[in-house]
Design a protein around this motif. Structure first.
Motif, PDB file in Angstrom:
ATOM      1  N   ILE A 155      -6.167  12.308  15.779  1.00 42.51           N
ATOM      2  CA  ILE A 155      -5.413  12.749  14.598  1.00 42.51           C
ATOM      3  C   ILE A 155      -4.258  11.791  14.332  1.00 42.51           C
ATOM      4  CG2 ILE A 155      -3.970  14.581  13.653  1.00 42.51           C
ATOM      5  CD1 ILE A 155      -5.659  16.583  15.205  1.00 42.51           C
ATOM      6  N   SER A 156      -3.537  11.438  15.401  1.00 45.56           N
ATOM      7  CA  SER A 156      -2.421  10.501  15.237  1.00 45.56           C
ATOM      8  C   SER A 156      -2.913   9.170  14.703  1.00 45.56           C
ATOM      9  CB  SER A 156      -1.710  10.316  16.580  1.00 45.56           C
ATOM     10  OG  SER A 156      -1.245  11.551  17.091  1.00 45.56           O
ATOM     11  N   ALA A 157      -4.040   8.711  15.245  1.00 48.85           N
ATOM     12  CA  ALA A 157      -4.582   7.432  14.778  1.00 48.85           C
ATOM     13  C   ALA A 157      -5.024   7.526  13.329  1.00 48.85           C
ATOM     14  CB  ALA A 157      -5.756   7.018  15.662  1.00 48.85           C
ATOM     15  N   THR A 158      -5.599   8.678  12.938  1.00 50.30           N
ATOM     16  CA  THR A 158      -6.034   8.840  11.544  1.00 50.30           C
ATOM     17  C   THR A 158      -4.858   8.731  10.589  1.00 50.30           C
ATOM     18  OG1 THR A 158      -7.858  10.272  12.245  1.00 50.30           O
ATOM     19  CG2 THR A 158      -7.176  10.387   9.933  1.00 50.30           C
ATOM     20  N   VAL A 159      -3.769   9.450  10.923  1.00 47.78           N
ATOM     21  CA  VAL A 159      -2.579   9.386  10.071  1.00 47.78           C
ATOM     22  C   VAL A 159      -2.046   7.964  10.001  1.00 47.78           C
ATOM     23  CG1 VAL A 159      -0.201  10.179   9.800  1.00 47.78           C
ATOM     24  CG2 VAL A 159      -1.980  11.787  10.514  1.00 47.78           C
ATOM     25  N   CYS A 160      -1.994   7.309  11.135  1.00 49.14           N
ATOM     26  CA  CYS A 160      -1.449   5.953  11.173  1.00 49.14           C
ATOM     27  C   CYS A 160      -2.348   4.961  10.443  1.00 49.14           C
ATOM     28  CB  CYS A 160      -1.229   5.516  12.616  1.00 49.14           C
ATOM     29  SG  CYS A 160       0.080   6.414  13.460  1.00 49.14           S
ATOM     30  N   VAL A 161      -3.669   5.132  10.586  1.00 46.53           N
ATOM     31  CA  VAL A 161      -4.586   4.208   9.916  1.00 46.53           C
ATOM     32  C   VAL A 161      -4.494   4.373   8.407  1.00 46.53           C
ATOM     33  CG1 VAL A 161      -7.027   3.705   9.500  1.00 46.53           C
ATOM     34  CG2 VAL A 161      -6.179   3.939  11.841  1.00 46.53           C
ATOM     35  N   ILE A 162      -4.471   5.622   7.950  1.00 50.52           N
ATOM     36  CA  ILE A 162      -4.354   5.860   6.504  1.00 50.52           C
ATOM     37  C   ILE A 162      -3.045   5.280   5.978  1.00 50.52           C
ATOM     38  CG2 ILE A 162      -4.115   7.634   4.727  1.00 50.52           C
ATOM     39  CD1 ILE A 162      -5.973   9.398   6.379  1.00 50.52           C
ATOM     40  N   THR A 163      -1.953   5.541   6.726  1.00 51.76           N
ATOM     41  CA  THR A 163      -0.658   5.020   6.302  1.00 51.76           C
ATOM     42  C   THR A 163      -0.643   3.503   6.329  1.00 51.76           C
ATOM     43  OG1 THR A 163       0.411   6.995   7.206  1.00 51.76           O
ATOM     44  CG2 THR A 163       1.821   5.103   6.735  1.00 51.76           C
ATOM     45  N   THR A 164      -1.292   2.912   7.329  1.00 55.02           N
ATOM     46  CA  THR A 164      -1.340   1.447   7.410  1.00 55.02           C
ATOM     47  C   THR A 164      -2.133   0.860   6.256  1.00 55.02           C
ATOM     48  OG1 THR A 164      -1.181   1.569   9.823  1.00 55.02           O
ATOM     49  CG2 THR A 164      -1.968  -0.492   8.883  1.00 55.02           C
ATOM     50  N   MET A 165      -3.218   1.509   5.877  1.00 60.19           N
ATOM     51  CA  MET A 165      -3.991   1.008   4.730  1.00 60.19           C
ATOM     52  C   MET A 165      -3.185   1.126   3.447  1.00 60.19           C
ATOM     53  SD  MET A 165      -7.981   2.026   5.434  1.00 60.19           S
ATOM     54  CE  MET A 165      -7.696   3.787   5.494  1.00 60.19           C
ATOM     55  N   SER A 166      -2.448   2.235   3.318  1.00 62.04           N
ATOM     56  CA  SER A 166      -1.579   2.372   2.149  1.00 62.04           C
ATOM     57  C   SER A 166      -0.489   1.316   2.163  1.00 62.04           C
ATOM     58  CB  SER A 166      -0.959   3.776   2.116  1.00 62.04           C
ATOM     59  OG  SER A 166      -1.951   4.775   2.035  1.00 62.04           O
ATOM     60  N   LEU A 167       0.092   1.111   3.325  1.00 61.59           N
ATOM     61  CA  LEU A 167       1.121   0.087   3.467  1.00 61.59           C
ATOM     62  C   LEU A 167       0.557  -1.303   3.159  1.00 61.59           C
ATOM     63  CD1 LEU A 167       4.056  -0.587   4.460  1.00 61.59           C
ATOM     64  CD2 LEU A 167       3.065  -0.821   6.748  1.00 61.59           C
ATOM     65  N   SER A 168      -0.656  -1.562   3.602  1.00 63.85           N
ATOM     66  CA  SER A 168      -1.274  -2.863   3.364  1.00 63.85           C
ATOM     67  C   SER A 168      -1.548  -3.085   1.884  1.00 63.85           C
ATOM     68  CB  SER A 168      -2.579  -2.966   4.157  1.00 63.85           C
ATOM     69  OG  SER A 168      -2.349  -2.792   5.542  1.00 63.85           O
ATOM     70  N   ALA A 169      -1.955  -2.021   1.191  1.00 63.03           N
ATOM     71  CA  ALA A 169      -2.211  -2.156  -0.242  1.00 63.03           C
ATOM     72  C   ALA A 169      -0.935  -2.525  -0.986  1.00 63.03           C
ATOM     73  CB  ALA A 169      -2.796  -0.857  -0.796  1.00 63.03           C
ATOM     74  N   ILE A 170       0.172  -1.875  -0.632  1.00 62.54           N
ATOM     75  CA  ILE A 170       1.442  -2.176  -1.313  1.00 62.54           C
ATOM     76  C   ILE A 170       1.919  -3.575  -0.970  1.00 62.54           C
ATOM     77  CG2 ILE A 170       3.839  -1.446  -1.579  1.00 62.54           C
ATOM     78  CD1 ILE A 170       2.971   1.372  -0.923  1.00 62.54           C
ATOM     79  N   CYS A 171       1.796  -3.937   0.297  1.00 61.61           N
ATOM     80  CA  CYS A 171       2.298  -5.242   0.738  1.00 61.61           C
ATOM     81  C   CYS A 171       1.515  -6.395   0.117  1.00 61.61           C
ATOM     82  CB  CYS A 171       2.234  -5.342   2.253  1.00 61.61           C
ATOM     83  SG  CYS A 171       3.414  -4.271   3.109  1.00 61.61           S
ATOM     84  N   THR A 172       0.255  -6.154  -0.210  1.00 61.18           N
ATOM     85  CA  THR A 172      -0.548  -7.232  -0.796  1.00 61.18           C
ATOM     86  C   THR A 172      -0.526  -7.207  -2.323  1.00 61.18           C
ATOM     87  OG1 THR A 172      -2.537  -5.852  -0.634  1.00 61.18           O
ATOM     88  CG2 THR A 172      -2.075  -7.347   1.189  1.00 61.18           C
ATOM     89  N   ASN A 173       0.316  -6.362  -2.888  1.00 64.71           N
ATOM     90  CA  ASN A 173       0.447  -6.312  -4.347  1.00 64.71           C
ATOM     91  C   ASN A 173       1.700  -7.083  -4.778  1.00 64.71           C
ATOM     92  OD1 ASN A 173      -0.526  -5.304  -6.929  1.00 64.71           O
ATOM     93  ND2 ASN A 173       1.360  -4.103  -6.970  1.00 64.71           N
ATOM     94  N   GLY A 174       1.821  -8.299  -4.303  1.00 69.61           N
ATOM     95  CA  GLY A 174       2.976  -9.123  -4.641  1.00 69.61           C
ATOM     96  C   GLY A 174       3.768  -9.487  -3.403  1.00 69.61           C
ATOM     97  N   GLU A 175       4.744 -10.351  -3.581  1.00 69.57           N
ATOM     98  CA  GLU A 175       5.565 -10.793  -2.474  1.00 69.57           C
ATOM     99  C   GLU A 175       6.439  -9.656  -1.969  1.00 69.57           C
ATOM    100  OE1 GLU A 175       7.836 -14.215  -3.413  1.00 69.57           O
ATOM    101  OE2 GLU A 175       6.117 -15.556  -3.522  1.00 69.57           O
ATOM    102  N   VAL A 176       6.547  -9.557  -0.648  1.00 64.52           N
ATOM    103  CA  VAL A 176       7.398  -8.554  -0.014  1.00 64.52           C
ATOM    104  C   VAL A 176       8.632  -9.253   0.528  1.00 64.52           C
ATOM    105  CG1 VAL A 176       7.548  -6.812   1.785  1.00 64.52           C
ATOM    106  CG2 VAL A 176       5.399  -7.147   0.571  1.00 64.52           C
ATOM    107  N   LYS A 177       9.791  -8.843   0.057  1.00 70.75           N
ATOM    108  CA  LYS A 177      11.047  -9.440   0.495  1.00 70.75           C
ATOM    109  C   LYS A 177      11.613  -8.654   1.672  1.00 70.75           C
ATOM    110  CE  LYS A 177      10.929 -12.318  -3.014  1.00 70.75           C
ATOM    111  NZ  LYS A 177      10.703 -13.761  -2.837  1.00 70.75           N
ATOM    112  N   GLY A 178      12.837  -8.990   2.046  1.00 76.74           N
ATOM    113  CA  GLY A 178      13.499  -8.306   3.147  1.00 76.74           C
ATOM    114  C   GLY A 178      13.853  -6.880   2.780  1.00 76.74           C
ATOM    115  N   GLY A 179      13.871  -6.005   3.787  1.00 77.31           N
ATOM    116  CA  GLY A 179      14.221  -4.619   3.549  1.00 77.31           C
ATOM    117  C   GLY A 179      13.178  -3.645   4.028  1.00 77.31           C
ATOM    118  N   GLY A 180      11.995  -4.155   4.379  1.00 78.26           N
ATOM    119  CA  GLY A 180      10.983  -3.327   4.994  1.00 78.26           C
ATOM    120  C   GLY A 180      10.581  -2.119   4.168  1.00 78.26           C
ATOM    121  N   ILE A 181      10.653  -0.950   4.804  1.00 78.58           N
ATOM    122  CA  ILE A 181      10.221   0.283   4.164  1.00 78.58           C
ATOM    123  C   ILE A 181      11.023   0.530   2.893  1.00 78.58           C
ATOM    124  CG2 ILE A 181      10.036   2.774   4.444  1.00 78.58           C
ATOM    125  CD1 ILE A 181       8.016   1.216   6.086  1.00 78.58           C
TER     126      ILE A 181
END
Length: 1050
Positions: A155-181
């Motif tokens: 369950i923990s891995a599922t939540v993290c994988v889904i969140t990571t895929m969402s995070l990856s989609a946002i990060c690859t939609n243009g340049e990501v500058k400093g500031g993280g989340i």
């Protein structure tokens, strides 16, 4: 010789053609002194950039602070001055090079940039491999069993994988500058969500660093206890003594630079890997003595595996455990997937590194957790007494549930089963310190990003960067103070669930960001990471929220309350941040769909709203007209401020005028749109606005104009144009209203004088006129798009108020303590609170003078400017509902009477009686009609005698009025007067009645006489209006479009 020549192909023919067309001497490309030159001398080739004004598609043209392509005006061949001015325009519409207007350019730092392994993979592994791996995982297996432990990990891995895929989609939609989340959420959902979550996330990281440091201190304490050693008391004070220097050392390592921090991470992960190998080797070898067997380590066994497969929940950690409580203890250990994103500004290619490194780290860590669960569950008993004699008797587990050893009772099973126990301690030290190190590294960068964006003023001080890498040293100091402060508590069990919920809240919003962007699908949403799903991200959002409440519902509520409070602060401050978030795209899409949906809905009288087209010119030029329009619509109906200019504006001048008008509307807090039509005469421009303003059902149905004060002296063409605008309104089936104020409506000359003085005093942006009753008149300068933050008022005496503008501060002048020639700066009054401050009573009359000018402004003029913006004393709104136009003549004054500023004014209704002998019956019928319409009124008067001949003095007044018009050949003839004598007499009789009944009213509303096409001339019609409104209180003439706007049906 002259016939000797050679021919060869001339390269670059297209460049030559472009040059010939572009001019500039480019024909020299084909010019040679002799044919021999073509053979013996190579032609000097010109680059395309030298031969054309066009810019080629290049990356620098699309950077925020990069090169600018030529403007459309320059390519189009507009005048050199206009094209040059437009070319200097920045993306934000501000001239480049003006330090006062140009937005601040963020500092550029060029420090050490990390790859995906060093910058994402290793930090994520260090953050996920924490204390849980070496101290608490065995306890999880004992409580939940091997099977459910794997379910918890899944369950923990599922939540993290889904969140990571969402995070990856946002990060690859243009340049990501400093500031993280913070950067990711703020650029996706806007500064409100990004800043609020960024602050709580930074706080969670700072406190998590202190928590992991406490775990390190406790491990050191346990290690010292094996040798019967302690520093002070072996408890809280030892934690403080060890922890504060440890945090200080880690802060110094982070502040030195990413290079040193990376080296420290490499050293720590090497220790953790060695400890993990130590455990795997040790448990595979099995126990080396009977003591180890008696303490529960029996080696890998299928029987033990079967015994430990199911759950065995017991009372532990001061509560009765169940699946969700065990899950709540385990899940925080995997909240480390954001470690790489937190330092996004220090990555070489964040868009590639974050998805690749985070997903691989998650895969490795989940496999390692699952492997350790299987090995611990198959190699150790749940309960063991530790007594070798019990081992011989086979009663080693009889002591349950009060045993001292075993998976349920001891956190040292990992050390016991390892090949070399001290290495597990070192691994535990490394795991805790590495997690704390990554947390401490991310906090200052998040604070720096929030400060650079100027979201919260208190964080701007901590955003300054030092050195070539832009290290936020001030942020490190703040992080140390917060982390050390919580470490001094030394017991953070109560805070731990709150921190986990902070992490989960950020994960939930990351999933929601991806879901929202993918659902809205703005054109800018083009992530290169394709392995995400819109609805899967939504599932991840709900899973994160559900886990938050399963961990602790109270802290979940506290988390949302904190985030909501920070959200409201950003909403209230309204930072100047436009990042193209998906919420903006949602606003557009919602508005578009609503407009489409509204266009298919049929009109109904119960849903009628007066949608106004107010011909205000610049909104600041006619404050009473804009005030009345805003009073009627009040944000509940459409209001468009129309501005018609006969001169043709350049693009830059037009945009500047639009910004200035929109700034005035924002400063007045008026919900309206501002439309400019230039290059057309007034009549044609007004007609264009009536026909084209609005979309679908959001189109004006009421025209609001100001009364033409100079109709007697203006050119005949201007008068006819004004008159024809009324005809165009009726042609388009719009209602028409005309407002007249005794002091006039047009204050453009006064405001232009103020603006000229502003220019003389420097770059000034606004003027505030303050009346004795503390109400404000806000007069932005031409071209100003600032709010009240750039406004100042200078003091005056009790009988005189000097007003100028400045760009440094806002002052509030109390009327009971005013000192001449003294500047006031009272900072505890915000611009918005100043705007809201209104007194109930009007002061005595006084004169107001403009600073540095001797021009006096009488109180009645200033009162007229703010008539519809200030609280009115008790009075009446007299409604002369003469003719049935559908009910708009009675509806508009009723709307005005419901507004707070006019709530003290009561409606008095006057209506015409058809027969003088039936006054009582007609009054009863009119009262019944008003009652059915649910119109509240204080009195109803039926007037008669309108067909009688006017009094001689009234006739003399009219003759004097039209005397000059008949002599000036304005179009008014004796034939017109004779033909319209009866109607003229009615207007004169109405004037006599108005003077008798409504001379002291606060506002008069009357039916507008109908100008029949081809029957009434413009001068005669304006003479009628002059007769009705001259020397009267504020006067509103209304003529509906003869479609019902009132109904008594439910």
């Amino acid at each position: 010789m002259e016939n000797r020549f050679s021919v060869r192909r001339v390269e670059g023919m297209e460049e030559g053609k472009a040059s010939v067309g572009g001019g500039g001497g480019a024909t020299d490309v084909f010019t040679a002194t002799s044919t021999t030159c073509l053979v013996t001398e190579p032609r000097r080739r010109s680059s395309l950039q030298q031969l054309t004004l066009e810019a080629l598609p290049r990356l620098d043209n699309y950077r925020q602070w990069g090169m600018k392509r030529p403007s459309l005006g320059a390519l189009h061949g507009e005048t050199a001055l206009a094209a040059t001015a437009e070319e200097r325009e920045g993306d934000g519409g501000l001239p480049v090079g003006d330090p006062d207007l140009e937005p601040p350019r963020p500092p550029e730092h060029h420090g050490v940039k990390l790859g995906w392994i060093q910058g994402v993979l290793i930090p994520c592994l260090l953050n996920i491999w924490g204390v849980m791996l070496f101290l608490r995982l065995s306890w999880v297996v004992a409580q939940a069993g091997i099977g459910l432990s794997l379910v918890i990990i899944a369950i923990s891995a599922t939540v993290c994988v889904i969140t990571t895929m969402s995070l990856s989609a946002i990060c690859t939609n243009g340049e990501v500058k400093g500031g993280g989340i913070y950067f990711i959420i703020s650029r996706s959902l806007g500064p409100e969500f990004g800043a609020s979550v960024g602050i709580v996330f930074a706080f969670a990281n700072a406190v998590a660093a202190s928590m992991n440091t406490i775990g390190f201190c406790n491990s050191v304490g346990d290690w010292l206890e094996e040798y019967n050693t302690k520093i002070v008391d072996g408890d809280v004070n030892d934690v403080r003594i060890i922890g504060v220097p440890a945090i200080a050392v880690m802060i110094i390592i982070c502040a030195v630079g990413m290079e040193w921090e990376s080296k420290a991470q490499n050293f720590l992960i090497a220790i953790i890997l060695a400890a993990m190998v130590d455990f795997v080797v040790g448990i595979s070898m099995g126990p080396r003595s009977d003591v180890e067997k008696a303490q529960g380590f029996v080696g890998l066994s299928t029987d033990i595996f079967q015994q430990n497969w199911g759950p065995d929940y017991r009372y532990s950690e001061e509560m009765n455990q169940d699946f969700f409580s065990v899950f709540a203890i385990f899940f925080p250990s995997v909240t480390g997937i954001q470690a790489g994103a937190n330092i996004s500004g220090d990555l070489k290619d964040a868009s590639m590194a974050i998805p690749k490194g985070t997903l691989l780290a998650l895969l490795i860590s989940m496999i390692s957790y699952a492997l350790f669960v299987l090995l611990a569950g198959a190699g150790a008993l749940r309960d063991a007494s530790g007594n070798v004699a019990d081992l011989v008797n086979g009663t080693v587990s009889v002591c349950a549930p009060h045993c001292q050893y075993g998976l349920q009772n001891s956190y040292t099973v990992m050390q016991l089963a390892s090949a070399w126990g001290p290495l597990i301690y070192l691994g535990c030290f490394a795991a805790t310190l590495s997690t704390a190190l990554t947390n401490l590294l991310s906090v200052p960068r998040i604070i720096q990003a929030v400060g650079i964006d100027r979201i919260y003023p208190g964080l701007i001080f901590f955003s300054k960067g030092y050195g070539k890498a832009g290290e936020p040293y001030r942020g490190y100091v703040l992080t140390f103070l917060v982390s050390a402060g919580f470490l001094l508590i030394a017991k953070l069990n109560a805070v731990a669930p709150l921190i986990s919920n902070f992490y989960l809240a950020s994960y939930a919003l990351i999933n929601f960001c991806t879901f929202h962007a993918a659902l809205i699908k703005p054109l800018g949403w083009r992530p290169t990471f394709k392995y995400y799903n819109t609805w899967l991200s939504l599932v991840g959002f709900f899973m994160c929220v559900a886990i938050m409440f399963l961990i602790d519902w109270l802290t979940s509520v506290i988390t949302f309350v904190i985030i909501f409070a920070l959200y409201l602060i950003v909403v209230y401050r309204k930072p100047d941040a436009n990042w193209g978030s998906s919420t903006q795209a949602q606003t557009y899409k919602t508005a578009l769909h609503s407009a489409y949906k509204l266009s298919s809905v049929g009109d109904h009288v119960k849903n009628y709203r007066p949608q106004l087209l107010a011909l205000t010119g610049r909104p600041q030029d006619r404050p009473p007209l804009l005030g009345l329009a805003s009073l009627i619509t009040k944000g509940h109906a459409l209001l468009i401020c129309g501005d018609v200019l006969q001169t043709q504006l350049t693009h830059r001048a037009r945009e500047r005028r639009l910004r200035a008008g929109s700034a005035t509307l924002r400063a007045r807090r008026t919900k309206a749109f501002y439309a400019v039509v230039d290059g057309l005469p007034f009549e044609q421009g007004a007609r264009a606005l009536m026909q084209s303003a609005g979309i679908g059902k959001l189109r004006p149905n009421v025209l609001l104009m100001g009364y033409k004060q100079d109709w007697q002296s203006c050119p005949a063409d201007d008068l006819i144009a004004y008159f024809n605008v009324l005809h165009h309104a009726f042609d388009n089936r719009m209602a028409a209203t005309i407002l007249r104020m005794r002091a006039g409506l047009d204050y453009s000359q006064l405001i232009e004088e103020i603006e000229e003085k502003d220019k003389d005093h420097g770059s000034l942006s606004a003027t505030v006129l303050r009346r004795a009753d503390s109400s404000l008149v806000y007069l932005p300068s031409h071209g100003s798009d600032s709010d009240l933050s750039n406004t100042r008022v200078l003091a005056a005496s009790a009988s005189q108020l000097s007003v100028i503008s400045s760009a440094d501060s806002t002052a509030y002048l109390p009327t009971d303590s005013i000192t001449p020639n003294r500047r006031f700066n009272v900072n505890n009054h915000s611009p918005r609170s100043v705007l809201k401050s209104k007194k109930r009573n009007l002061a005595s009359q006084f004169a107001t003078s403009l600073a540095d000018s001797g021009k006096e402004i009488p109180l009645d003029l200033l009162t007229s400017m703010t008539k519809f913006d200030t609280k009115q004393p008790k009075g009446t709104i007299d409604v002369w509902w003469l003719y049935d136009d559908g009910g708009l003549t009675i509806l508009l004054p009723y709307i005005i009477s419901t507004r707070s500023n006019w709530s003290s004014c009561r409606l008095r209704v006057f209506a015409l009686a058809n027969h003088k002998n039936d006054l009582d019956l007609e009054q009863k019928n009119m009262a019944n009609l008003l009652t059915k319409f649910r119109i509240e009124y204080s009195s109803l008067t039926m007037v008669s005698g309108i067909t009688e001949k006017p009094q001689p003095d009234t006739l003399a007044f009219f003759e004097k009025l039209i005397e000059g018009l008949k002599a000036s050949h304005s179009g008014m003839t004796e034939e017109d007067l004779a033909a319209q004598e009866e109607k003229t007499y009615r207007q004169l009789r109405l004037r006599e009645m108005l003077l008798k009944h409504s001379h002291d009213a606060s506002l008069v509303v009357m039916s507008l006489p109908m100008p029949r096409v081809g029957v009434v001339s413009a001068p005669l019609y304006m003479a009628w209006l002059e007769v009705l409104t001259k020397d009267m209180p504020p006067f509103l003439l209304v003529r509906g479009n003869h479609t019902s706007v009132l109904t008594f049906y439910s």
